[in-house]
Design a protein around this motif. Structure first.
Motif, mmCIF file in Angstrom:
data_model
loop_
_atom_site.group_PDB
_atom_site.id
_atom_site.type_symbol
_atom_site.label_atom_id
_atom_site.label_comp_id
_atom_site.label_asym_id
_atom_site.label_seq_id
_atom_site.Cartn_x
_atom_site.Cartn_y
_atom_site.Cartn_z
ATOM 1 N N ILE A 133 -23.534 -34.320 7.011
ATOM 2 C CA ILE A 133 -22.099 -34.103 7.198
ATOM 3 C C ILE A 133 -21.323 -34.603 5.991
ATOM 4 O O ILE A 133 -20.371 -33.961 5.533
ATOM 5 N N THR A 134 -21.728 -35.743 5.419
ATOM 6 C CA THR A 134 -21.062 -36.249 4.217
ATOM 7 C C THR A 134 -21.224 -35.279 3.057
ATOM 8 O O THR A 134 -20.267 -34.996 2.324
ATOM 9 N N ALA A 135 -22.424 -34.753 2.885
ATOM 10 C CA ALA A 135 -22.671 -33.790 1.803
ATOM 11 C C ALA A 135 -21.853 -32.517 2.008
ATOM 12 O O ALA A 135 -21.257 -31.981 1.064
ATOM 13 N N THR A 136 -21.804 -32.049 3.237
ATOM 14 C CA THR A 136 -21.024 -30.855 3.560
ATOM 15 C C THR A 136 -19.540 -31.083 3.316
ATOM 16 O O THR A 136 -18.841 -30.244 2.741
ATOM 17 N N GLN A 137 -19.048 -32.252 3.739
ATOM 18 C CA GLN A 137 -17.644 -32.601 3.533
ATOM 19 C C GLN A 137 -17.302 -32.606 2.052
ATOM 20 O O GLN A 137 -16.298 -32.010 1.623
ATOM 21 N N ALA A 138 -18.114 -33.301 1.262
ATOM 22 C CA ALA A 138 -17.831 -33.426 -0.170
ATOM 23 C C ALA A 138 -17.844 -32.071 -0.869
ATOM 24 O O ALA A 138 -16.978 -31.765 -1.699
ATOM 25 N N LEU A 139 -18.810 -31.253 -0.516
ATOM 26 C CA LEU A 139 -19.001 -29.984 -1.217
ATOM 27 C C LEU A 139 -17.941 -28.958 -0.839
ATOM 28 O O LEU A 139 -17.337 -28.318 -1.713
ATOM 29 N N TYR A 140 -17.690 -28.803 0.444
ATOM 30 C CA TYR A 140 -16.826 -27.712 0.900
ATOM 31 C C TYR A 140 -15.378 -28.129 1.134
ATOM 32 O O TYR A 140 -14.455 -27.511 0.607
ATOM 33 N N LEU A 141 -15.168 -29.176 1.922
ATOM 34 C CA LEU A 141 -13.804 -29.528 2.289
ATOM 35 C C LEU A 141 -13.054 -30.233 1.167
ATOM 36 O O LEU A 141 -11.842 -30.089 1.046
ATOM 37 N N VAL A 142 -13.768 -31.021 0.358
ATOM 38 C CA VAL A 142 -13.098 -31.789 -0.692
ATOM 39 C C VAL A 142 -13.148 -31.073 -2.041
ATOM 40 O O VAL A 142 -12.121 -30.888 -2.704
ATOM 41 N N ALA A 143 -14.337 -30.645 -2.464
ATOM 42 C CA ALA A 143 -14.488 -30.034 -3.784
ATOM 43 C C ALA A 143 -14.255 -28.528 -3.787
ATOM 44 O O ALA A 143 -14.203 -27.918 -4.858
#
Length: 338
Positions: A133-143
């Motif tokens: 979930i952290t990886a998904t958050q960083a990649l899609y929602l943030v970056a």
């Protein structure tokens, strides 16, 4: 059912590894939209080490017990039952919580539960929620990653970067790069995870290596857990209109020396910090949905892999924390509860 349960406790509330022990505490009761889950396995994360030492800002809704990711079976449901999620007693699940996973039972929002696929073990599922979930958050929602962008993941053998490298590669990144402090971990990132290249930060100037590998362009997205130690070189390695996502401070919080911040302006760099545990339930629920959409199908068919370094019975929780502190792992440390 007894009103108590066993859980990992920290003597005096905080302390060294030797302060960890198992004791009886009150068993939680699920509130309206929660489920009570009997824990089969839980994953360890670096935040657990900091929290044990009293150095992590725990959200106010979190119980004192450590642990944010787990797998297990639903023992009971709050007054609203499974709600729109249609969960039922006996369902096999894994999930993310604000805390409390180092225990026989955990009360957690049904919005943060995912049904356990039969293709994955209890141990693998316990290592998915926080990291993927952290990886998904960083990649899609943030970056705001889209196909064709290049991505650099620091701390290549950390569980989040292991997940992120696989995600970026599968979703069509033009290049997936990584850094680590050991040759073995760099080789792991390339040979096992499929990274385009990985750079040992103790052997060379990794930022120059990134520029060389990208024909001077730099990378579009940098996911950073190091902080101050890599701040200067992140600005060098970032491409024009690049995004640097700060997720940790393993290399310190204070940037030392004279640092030229002109690249932020001249390259139009976006530098953004992000956390997960302090987010509200609605935000975390959206991330759970992203996990189910982007990662779960590939985890089920084996395209994505959960790398588990070591599985220990939870009675050996001190050994588990010690293993994580040594910083030699490639993947998750998991504890099981029999």
């Amino acid at each position: 059912m007894s009103g108590t349960m066993r859980a990992v406790d920290i003597e005096n509330g905080k302390g060294p590894i030797s302060a960890l022990h198992i004791k009886d505490i009150p068993r939680p009761t699920p509130t309206d939209s929660q489920a009570l889950v009997r824990v089969k396995a839980f994953g360890l994360n670096r935040m657990d080490l900091l929290q044990r030492e009293g150095q992590y800002p725990v959200p106010p809704q979190a119980p004192a017990t450590l642990g944010v990711e787990f797998s297990g079976t639903i023992e009971s449901l709050g007054s609203s039952g499974g709600g729109a999620e249609n969960f039922a007693v006996g369902d096999e699940v894994f999930g993310l919580a604000y805390g409390g996973a180092y225990a026989e039972y955990i009360a957690v929002s049904v919005h943060m539960l995912v049904r356990k696929p039969k293709e994955l073990s209890w141990e693998e599922c316990a290592g998915i929620p926080e990291t993927w979930i952290t990886a998904t958050q960083a990649l899609y929602l943030v970056a705001n990653f889209t196909k064709g962008k290049s991505v650099l993941w620091h701390a290549a053998a950390s569980s989040v970067s292991i997940a992120g490298i696989q995600l970026a590669k599968a979703e069509g990144a033009s290049g997936v790069y990584a850094t680590a402090r050991q040759d073995e971990k760099c080789a792991f990132a390339v040979d096992k995870l499929g990274a385009t290249a990985a750079f040992n930060t103790t052997r060379s100037n990794w930022a120059d290596e990134v520029l060389k590998a990208t024909d001077g362009k730099g990378v579009d997205i940098i996911i950073d857990f190091i902080g101050a130690g890599y701040f200067r070189d992140n600005l060098t390695a970032a491409a024009r209109d690049g995004v640097i996502v700060a997720l940790g401070l393993m290399g310190g919080a204070v940037v030392e020396g004279d640092v030229n911040i002109a690249p932020i302006l001249m390259k139009r760099i976006t530098y953004v910090g992000s956390t997960l545990r302090s987010r509200d339930e609605d935000y975390q629920g959206k991330l759970r949905d992203q996990l189910v959409e982007h990662a779960l199908p590939k985890l089920r068919d084996g395209s994505f892999k959960v790398y588990v370094e070591k599985v220990l019975p939870w009675e050996k929780i001190q050994d588990a924390h010690r293993l994580l502190e040594e910083n030699k792992t490639k993947g998750k440390v998991i504890c099981t509860i029999s």
